[in-house]
Design a protein around this motif. Structure first.
Motif, PDB file in Angstrom:
ATOM      1  N   ILE A 616      48.480 -48.096 114.400  1.00  0.00           N
ATOM      2  CA  ILE A 616      47.577 -48.128 115.560  1.00  0.00           C
ATOM      3  C   ILE A 616      48.136 -49.060 116.634  1.00  0.00           C
ATOM      4  O   ILE A 616      48.148 -48.749 117.824  1.00  0.00           O
ATOM      5  N   GLN A 617      48.646 -50.205 116.184  1.00  0.00           N
ATOM      6  CA  GLN A 617      49.207 -51.166 117.129  1.00  0.00           C
ATOM      7  C   GLN A 617      50.409 -50.558 117.867  1.00  0.00           C
ATOM      8  O   GLN A 617      50.634 -50.827 119.054  1.00  0.00           O
ATOM      9  N   LEU A 619      50.762 -47.663 118.995  1.00  0.00           N
ATOM     10  CA  LEU A 619      50.377 -46.755 120.075  1.00  0.00           C
ATOM     11  C   LEU A 619      50.554 -47.408 121.443  1.00  0.00           C
ATOM     12  O   LEU A 619      50.828 -46.733 122.436  1.00  0.00           O
ATOM     13  N   ARG A 620      50.431 -48.722 121.500  1.00  0.00           N
ATOM     14  CA  ARG A 620      50.530 -49.437 122.781  1.00  0.00           C
ATOM     15  C   ARG A 620      51.951 -49.403 123.328  1.00  0.00           C
ATOM     16  O   ARG A 620      52.174 -49.623 124.514  1.00  0.00           O
ATOM     17  N   GLU A 626      48.152 -47.463 126.138  1.00  0.00           N
ATOM     18  CA  GLU A 626      47.138 -48.507 126.036  1.00  0.00           C
ATOM     19  C   GLU A 626      45.739 -47.912 125.902  1.00  0.00           C
ATOM     20  O   GLU A 626      44.920 -48.374 125.097  1.00  0.00           O
ATOM     21  N   HIS A 629      45.253 -46.499 122.473  1.00  0.00           N
ATOM     22  CA  HIS A 629      45.115 -47.605 121.522  1.00  0.00           C
ATOM     23  C   HIS A 629      43.706 -48.177 121.574  1.00  0.00           C
ATOM     24  O   HIS A 629      43.079 -48.437 120.532  1.00  0.00           O
ATOM     25  N   THR A 633      41.110 -48.146 118.473  1.00  0.00           N
ATOM     26  CA  THR A 633      40.706 -49.467 117.988  1.00  0.00           C
ATOM     27  C   THR A 633      39.196 -49.628 118.035  1.00  0.00           C
ATOM     28  O   THR A 633      38.573 -50.112 117.073  1.00  0.00           O
ATOM     29  N   GLY A 664      44.876 -40.048 121.041  1.00  0.00           N
ATOM     30  CA  GLY A 664      45.361 -41.179 120.259  1.00  0.00           C
ATOM     31  C   GLY A 664      45.510 -40.842 118.786  1.00  0.00           C
ATOM     32  O   GLY A 664      46.504 -41.204 118.141  1.00  0.00           O
ATOM     33  N   LEU A 668      48.906 -40.843 116.670  1.00  0.00           N
ATOM     34  CA  LEU A 668      48.973 -41.645 115.450  1.00  0.00           C
ATOM     35  C   LEU A 668      49.452 -40.794 114.274  1.00  0.00           C
ATOM     36  O   LEU A 668      50.329 -41.213 113.502  1.00  0.00           O
TER      37      LEU A 668
END
Length: 688
Positions: A616-617, A619-620, A626, A629, A633, A664, A668
């Motif tokens: 997940i992190q 994705l930024r 952003e 993400h 999140t 997203g 992912l």
């Protein structure tokens, strides 16, 4: 005891020695030529070889031959005269006056300081007909060889282990039972001293068993004779490393013994019982066996620690070479270099494994007698001829077919003595049913994969299609050793392999070995020409670490294998990711998720929830990622009770939030799927 009785006993001893003497035809021929002045006659012979190899026995035989031919024999023990020219000249006085004299100098190492004096002074004063034989552990110094004055007059005579047939004759003549001969030969390696001790053991004990190993008493008597005095405990440890490893390099010594490696390696390479090869150093078989048995008996903990250090060094080196060979930026030349580096490392790893399956099918013999080369079009006819010789004309046509399509899959095996290509192998990497309509063997592989667990997007299938060596067709040999190491190297490459198929004609011989390694015979046996073939299949997606790189220690307790890995289709994979996100913080709930048993989790060695959080992190890091993400999140890691609440928390219209969330999730799943298919090199796998 009367003189006649002494004479009678002496003749009996002499007769027993003559009857016990075996082999050494080359050395005896050189000595006879020196006596008669025929052939490559030389005036000075230098017999050299390690301790226990039979140099003293050979000198005694030379003396017998010389006396029988009417020559005067002068015998000198180097340990007695030392480096004193006066003592040497006094004992050799007869040779200065008798042109039919034979001067035999044993243990020349003890008086090696006289070498220059002998070469420049004493030997030059001998009558032309005198024959001199020097015998020592170390080879003659370079001055003997480069001095033009001694060209043709000086000849080195290496003294090596007895040939297998000679050693067997040696044991049988001494009454060793046939059931124990193989075990005794395995330990002695043809070393005459070790053979004599083994024979004495057989005479004074009940018949040695077929699995005989040397006892402490044998080792205690043998080792000092074989290795002599050692400078320090560290030097002994270096010798023990050399005995345990397949071959020893300075890098291997450094991994075990630290910064003293350079000095110790130089010392090892100068020992008379250590051979120097392109791959590194290795001791004579009997020295290896004796040192191994002694350390295992004397200090089993040190033996186990040393084994682990050598194993870990080799495993790291193999994995580094395998990764470098197929790095995206690597060029073809780099791949060839790193593969050449990997093969002897893999061979060395297999050697460490005290596994009956490996010992029964890998010869570990004649290292350096054959080399692997990439295929070149100049050898096209050779490959076809080898195939037709071993498998028939129909198989040769299939080899022609694959040579036209995947020439890079073929490897040649060249005899280093003759430079002749004597064998070849082919490791085909396939996708999209390639070859199924032409090659019955490849068609059987595709059919089995489709029926059992089909390939997923991005995966490949590999077939070890040819292993052709007519002289020892698909039987253990140095060539097949190298072929098998090459096949292991291919499986270590980081490209995503779904299935591998090993193709063999004799399943009865190979089934126990291949099933031991997780390969299982396919029921269908395709035919090519007059021959049928068995395919041994392995699904690499259901395996963790390749078992050949797992800790290779036979004496450790058996550890149960981890459960098989699941092979998910893409829809099943995406569904499992979404299910795991819904219970992201509930590790117990994840135990039922199929991702827990996927290659994705097995190779990253992270709990599933940690893996998801890191993905997940990531994705930024994508452009415009952003917002995706934030949506993922807010939904899964910050505990929003509903999607509406998550949209409100983000201050977004629900339709915009939903669009960001779906995109997203898609990204992912793509990231994780790439890691599942393509392995450790994907960025998710590199997150620390």
């Amino acid at each position: 005891m009367s003189g006649n009785e002494k004479s009678l006993l002496g003749r009996r001893v002499q007769a027993m020695r003559e009857r016990a003497f075996v082999g050494r035809e080359d050395q005896l021929s050189a000595f006879t030529e020196a006596l008669t002045g025929t052939g490559r006659a030389a005036s000075v012979l230098f017999a050299h070889g390690p301790g226990g190899i039979g140099k003293s026995t050979l000198l005694r035989r030379f003396g017998q031959v010389a006396r029988s031919a009417g020559h005067t024999v002068v015998e000198i023990d180097g340990r007695i005269v030392g480096a004193d020219p006066g003592q040497f000249a006094n004992r050799a006085q007869v040779a200065l006056m008798d042109e039919r004299a034979v001067l035999l100098v044993d243990d020349f190492d003890a008086c090696a300081g006289l070498a220059d004096w002998l070469r420049e002074d004493f030997l030059t004063r001998l009558p032309v007909g005198v024959v001199t034989v020097l015998a020592g552990r170390r080879p003659p110094g370079s001055r003997w060889l480069v001095d033009p004055g001694w060209a043709g007059l000086f000849r080195a005579l290496p003294v090596r282990d007895l040939a297998l047939a000679e050693a067997e004759t040696f044991l049988r003549d001494r009454g060793v039972p046939s059931t124990a001969i193989d075990a005794l030969l395995s330990f002695t390696g043809g070393n005459p001293l070790a053979l004599a001790l083994a024979a004495a053991l057989a005479q004074h004990e009940s018949a040695p068993p077929a699995d005989w190993t040397p006892g402490h008493g044998v080792l205690e008597a043998l080792l000092p004779q074989l290795i002599g005095g050692l400078p320090s405990a560290l030097h002994r440890r270096a010798l023990e490393v050399c005995a345990h490893a397949r071959v020893t390099t300075e890098g291997l010594l450094r991994a075990v013994l630290g910064e003293a490696a350079a000095e110790l390696f130089g010392w090892l390479r100068g020992l008379p019982f250590v051979a120097v090869t392109e791959r590194g150093l290795y001791p004579s078989p009997v020295v290896r066996a004796a040192l191994e048995a002694d350390l295992r008996w004397r200090d089993p903990d040190a033996h186990q620690t040393m084994h682990g250090q050598i194993r870990d060094h080799l495993r790291a080196a193999v994995q580094t070479a395998a990764r470098a060979a197929t790095h995206p930026t690597a060029r073809a030349a780099t791949h060839t270099t790193t593969r050449a580096e990997a093969l002897p490392l893999i061979d060395a790893l297999l050697y460490l494994r005290r596994d009956p399956s490996v010992q029964a099918t890998h010869t570990f013999r004649d290292a350096g007698s054959v080399r692997e080369l990439p295929y070149t079009p100049a050898e096209h006819a050779t490959v076809l001829a080898l195939t037709e010789s071993a498998e028939g004309p129909a198989a040769a046509e299939l080899a022609r077919y694959w040579l036209a399509r995947q020439p890079e899959a073929f490897r040649l095996y060249q005899c280093t003595r003759t430079s002749r290509v004597i064998a070849f192998s082919a490791w085909l990497r396939l996708a999209g049913q390639e070859g199924a309509d032409t090659d019955p063997v490849v068609a059987a592989a595709w059919a089995h994969a489709r029926a059992t667990a089909p390939l997923r997007e991005g995966e490949t299938l590999a077939v070890a299609r040819f292993a052709v060596h007519p002289e020892a067709y698909q039987r253990p040999s140095p060539v097949l050793d190298l072929m098998r190491c090459g096949a292991i190297a291919e499986t270590l490459r980081p490209h995503r392999l779904a299935w591998t198929y090993t193709v063999l004609r004799d399943p009865e011989f190979w089934t126990p070995h291949l099933t031991h390694w997780g390969n299982h015979p396919v029921p269908d046996r395709p035919a090519v020409g007059e021959h049928s073939y068995t395919l041994f299949a392995r699904d690499w997606r259901s395996q963790r670490t390749p078992p050949r790189l797992t800790p290779l220690r036979a004496t450790t307790a058996h550890r149960p294998s981890p459960p098989g890995l699941v092979v998910l289709t893409r829809p099943e994979f995406d569904s499992a990711v979404r299910d795991a996100l819904r219970c992201l913080r509930d590790a117990e709930a994840h135990t039922a998720n199929p991702l827990t048993h996927s290659r994705l989790v097995a190779e990253t060695r992270m709990p599933l929830n940690d893996l998801l959080l890191r993905a997940i992190q990531s994705l930024r890091e994508d452009r415009g990622g952003e917002k995706y993400h934030r949506a993922v999140t807010a939904t899964y890691t910050r505990g929003a009770p509903t999607q509406e609440a998550a949209a409100a928390r983000l201050g977004l219209p629900f339709s915009t939030y939903r669009r960001h969330l779906q995109t997203g999730l898609g990204r992912l799943c793509d990231v994780l799927w790439d890691r599942e298919i393509h392995g450790e090199d994907h960025p998710v796998g590199k997150v620390s």
